[in-house]
Design a protein around this motif. Structure first.
Motif, PDB file in Angstrom:
ATOM      1  N   CYS A  52       0.861  -1.180   0.000  1.00 38.33           N
ATOM      2  CA  CYS A  52       0.000   0.000   0.000  1.00 38.33           C
ATOM      3  C   CYS A  52       0.891   1.221   0.000  1.00 38.33           C
ATOM      4  CB  CYS A  52      -0.952  -0.013   1.195  1.00 38.33           C
ATOM      5  SG  CYS A  52      -0.154   0.152   2.794  1.00 38.33           S
ATOM      6  N   ARG A  53       0.339   2.309  -0.469  1.00 35.67           N
ATOM      7  CA  ARG A  53       1.097   3.551  -0.509  1.00 35.67           C
ATOM      8  C   ARG A  53       1.055   4.255   0.852  1.00 35.67           C
ATOM      9  NH1 ARG A  53       2.411   6.688  -4.998  1.00 35.67           N
ATOM     10  NH2 ARG A  53       1.480   8.449  -3.879  1.00 35.67           N
ATOM     11  N   PHE A  54       2.049   5.065   1.102  1.00 35.81           N
ATOM     12  CA  PHE A  54       2.177   5.787   2.367  1.00 35.81           C
ATOM     13  C   PHE A  54       1.033   6.766   2.610  1.00 35.81           C
ATOM     14  CE2 PHE A  54       3.851   8.598  -0.759  1.00 35.81           C
ATOM     15  CZ  PHE A  54       3.637   9.883  -0.281  1.00 35.81           C
ATOM     16  N   ASP A  55       0.316   7.147   1.551  1.00 34.96           N
ATOM     17  CA  ASP A  55      -0.784   8.097   1.707  1.00 34.96           C
ATOM     18  C   ASP A  55      -2.155   7.413   1.784  1.00 34.96           C
ATOM     19  OD1 ASP A  55      -0.768   7.296  -0.944  1.00 34.96           O
ATOM     20  OD2 ASP A  55      -0.787   9.328  -1.770  1.00 34.96           O
ATOM     21  N   ALA A  56      -2.172   6.080   1.869  1.00 32.54           N
ATOM     22  CA  ALA A  56      -3.435   5.342   1.993  1.00 32.54           C
ATOM     23  C   ALA A  56      -4.014   5.537   3.387  1.00 32.54           C
ATOM     24  CB  ALA A  56      -3.208   3.852   1.743  1.00 32.54           C
ATOM     25  N   ASN A  57      -5.345   5.460   3.473  1.00 33.44           N
ATOM     26  CA  ASN A  57      -5.951   5.495   4.802  1.00 33.44           C
ATOM     27  C   ASN A  57      -6.143   4.062   5.291  1.00 33.44           C
ATOM     28  OD1 ASN A  57      -8.653   4.505   4.130  1.00 33.44           O
ATOM     29  ND2 ASN A  57      -9.007   6.498   3.182  1.00 33.44           N
ATOM     30  N   LEU A  58      -6.422   3.923   6.577  1.00 35.27           N
ATOM     31  CA  LEU A  58      -6.515   2.586   7.164  1.00 35.27           C
ATOM     32  C   LEU A  58      -7.736   1.815   6.689  1.00 35.27           C
ATOM     33  CD1 LEU A  58      -5.119   3.556  10.614  1.00 35.27           C
ATOM     34  CD2 LEU A  58      -4.107   1.891   9.042  1.00 35.27           C
ATOM     35  N   GLY A  59      -8.767   2.503   6.214  1.00 29.44           N
ATOM     36  CA  GLY A  59      -9.893   1.809   5.585  1.00 29.44           C
ATOM     37  C   GLY A  59      -9.448   1.092   4.324  1.00 29.44           C
ATOM     38  N   GLU A  60      -8.650   1.775   3.500  1.00 28.63           N
ATOM     39  CA  GLU A  60      -8.129   1.162   2.268  1.00 28.63           C
ATOM     40  C   GLU A  60      -7.195   0.009   2.590  1.00 28.63           C
ATOM     41  OE1 GLU A  60      -8.014   5.071  -0.628  1.00 28.63           O
ATOM     42  OE2 GLU A  60      -6.434   4.835   0.883  1.00 28.63           O
ATOM     43  N   VAL A  61      -6.350   0.201   3.593  1.00 34.43           N
ATOM     44  CA  VAL A  61      -5.401  -0.840   3.985  1.00 34.43           C
ATOM     45  C   VAL A  61      -6.137  -2.077   4.488  1.00 34.43           C
ATOM     46  CG1 VAL A  61      -3.587  -1.417   5.641  1.00 34.43           C
ATOM     47  CG2 VAL A  61      -3.536   0.777   4.442  1.00 34.43           C
ATOM     48  N   THR A  62      -7.146  -1.876   5.322  1.00 29.73           N
ATOM     49  CA  THR A  62      -7.920  -3.000   5.839  1.00 29.73           C
ATOM     50  C   THR A  62      -8.593  -3.765   4.697  1.00 29.73           C
ATOM     51  OG1 THR A  62      -8.272  -1.852   7.924  1.00 29.73           O
ATOM     52  CG2 THR A  62      -9.757  -3.676   7.436  1.00 29.73           C
ATOM     53  N   ARG A  63      -9.134  -3.036   3.744  1.00 32.40           N
ATOM     54  CA  ARG A  63      -9.752  -3.665   2.566  1.00 32.40           C
ATOM     55  C   ARG A  63      -8.733  -4.521   1.810  1.00 32.40           C
ATOM     56  NH1 ARG A  63     -11.969   0.584  -0.311  1.00 32.40           N
ATOM     57  NH2 ARG A  63     -13.820   0.388   0.970  1.00 32.40           N
ATOM     58  N   LEU A  64      -7.540  -3.992   1.604  1.00 34.00           N
ATOM     59  CA  LEU A  64      -6.498  -4.754   0.911  1.00 34.00           C
ATOM     60  C   LEU A  64      -6.113  -6.012   1.677  1.00 34.00           C
ATOM     61  CD1 LEU A  64      -4.026  -2.023  -0.401  1.00 34.00           C
ATOM     62  CD2 LEU A  64      -5.333  -3.652  -1.764  1.00 34.00           C
ATOM     63  N   LEU A  65      -5.951  -5.889   2.992  1.00 33.94           N
ATOM     64  CA  LEU A  65      -5.597  -7.060   3.796  1.00 33.94           C
ATOM     65  C   LEU A  65      -6.636  -8.159   3.649  1.00 33.94           C
ATOM     66  CD1 LEU A  65      -4.381  -5.305   7.081  1.00 33.94           C
ATOM     67  CD2 LEU A  65      -2.949  -6.525   5.431  1.00 33.94           C
ATOM     68  N   VAL A  66      -7.905  -7.787   3.710  1.00 30.20           N
ATOM     69  CA  VAL A  66      -8.990  -8.775   3.624  1.00 30.20           C
ATOM     70  C   VAL A  66      -9.111  -9.327   2.206  1.00 30.20           C
ATOM     71  CG1 VAL A  66     -11.491  -9.081   3.826  1.00 30.20           C
ATOM     72  CG2 VAL A  66     -10.245  -7.818   5.583  1.00 30.20           C
ATOM     73  N   GLU A  67      -9.129  -8.454   1.200  1.00 33.96           N
ATOM     74  CA  GLU A  67      -9.303  -8.904  -0.186  1.00 33.96           C
ATOM     75  C   GLU A  67      -8.146  -9.777  -0.662  1.00 33.96           C
ATOM     76  OE1 GLU A  67      -9.875  -5.333  -2.490  1.00 33.96           O
ATOM     77  OE2 GLU A  67     -11.997  -5.181  -1.918  1.00 33.96           O
ATOM     78  N   ARG A  68      -6.938  -9.456  -0.242  1.00 31.25           N
ATOM     79  CA  ARG A  68      -5.767 -10.223  -0.683  1.00 31.25           C
ATOM     80  C   ARG A  68      -5.480 -11.425   0.206  1.00 31.25           C
ATOM     81  NH1 ARG A  68      -5.831  -8.919  -5.675  1.00 31.25           N
ATOM     82  NH2 ARG A  68      -5.496  -6.729  -6.060  1.00 31.25           N
ATOM     83  N   GLY A  69      -6.148 -11.506   1.328  1.00 35.32           N
ATOM     84  CA  GLY A  69      -5.939 -12.642   2.224  1.00 35.32           C
ATOM     85  C   GLY A  69      -4.551 -12.656   2.845  1.00 35.32           C
TER      86      GLY A  69
END
Length: 169
Positions: free
Chosen positions: A29-46
């Motif tokens: 994830c990029r340094f300017d991402a918010n934690l909502g986006e990061v959480t989505r990536l963690l879940v979607e990518r497993g």
């Protein structure tokens, strides 16, 4: 979110290998991402964690599900000490859903680890296995000579390699 998700590719090979031969694709994830986006990536990518990269894909942090869990965890009490006596004691009764909503818009770097241990493709697998074991890490970002993310080496990457050595597969 598409602009905050990036990938790099790796390969898997058997034999007397280096990290570069067994590293895997890395989601980041990029340094300017918010934690909502990061959480989505963690879940979607497993995955349970992501390297955080800047605009040139240099590793500038590392965020894990554990970092997020600590941020939303209930805390029974907290004391603030001023000298030798507690000056304030309170109970954390904020509901989980409120904590999660408040967390959603915070920047990833607020929770990310900034001192990131990384591997390089030339490192021997045994050295990285020792580091993963000693530090109790599950994976390490793999970077090139300029600090740019090129892959990830996981405990499972090493175990697959060891299995191939033991059983010839």
């Amino acid at each position: 979110m598409a602009g905050n998700e990036e990938r790099s590719k790796g390969t898997f090979a058997t034999g007397d290998a280096t990290v570069g031969e067994i590293m895997e694709e890395a989601y980041s994830c990029r340094f300017d991402a918010n934690l909502g986006e990061v959480t989505r990536l963690l879940v979607e990518r497993g995955v349970s964690s992501l390297p955080v990269v800047d605009g040139e894909r240099r590793v500038v942090g590392f965020i894990s599900d554990g970092d997020i869990m600590r941020a939303i965890a209930a805390h029974k009490t907290r004391s603030v000490f001023n000298g030798g006596e507690a000056t304030m004691l309170y109970f954390d009764d904020e509901p989980l859903d409120r904590k999660a909503r408040e967390l959603k818009h915070r920047n990833v770097m607020e929770l990310a680890t900034r001192k990131v241990v990384c591997a390089t493709p030339e490192q021997p697998i045994g050295r990285v296995a020792g580091l993963l074991s000693k530090k109790k890490f599950k994976k390490l970002p793999v970077i090139d000579g300029d600090g740019r993310l090129i892959g990830v080496v996981r405990r499972t990457s090493i175990m697959r390699h060891v299995f191939a050595l033991l059983f010839g597969e």
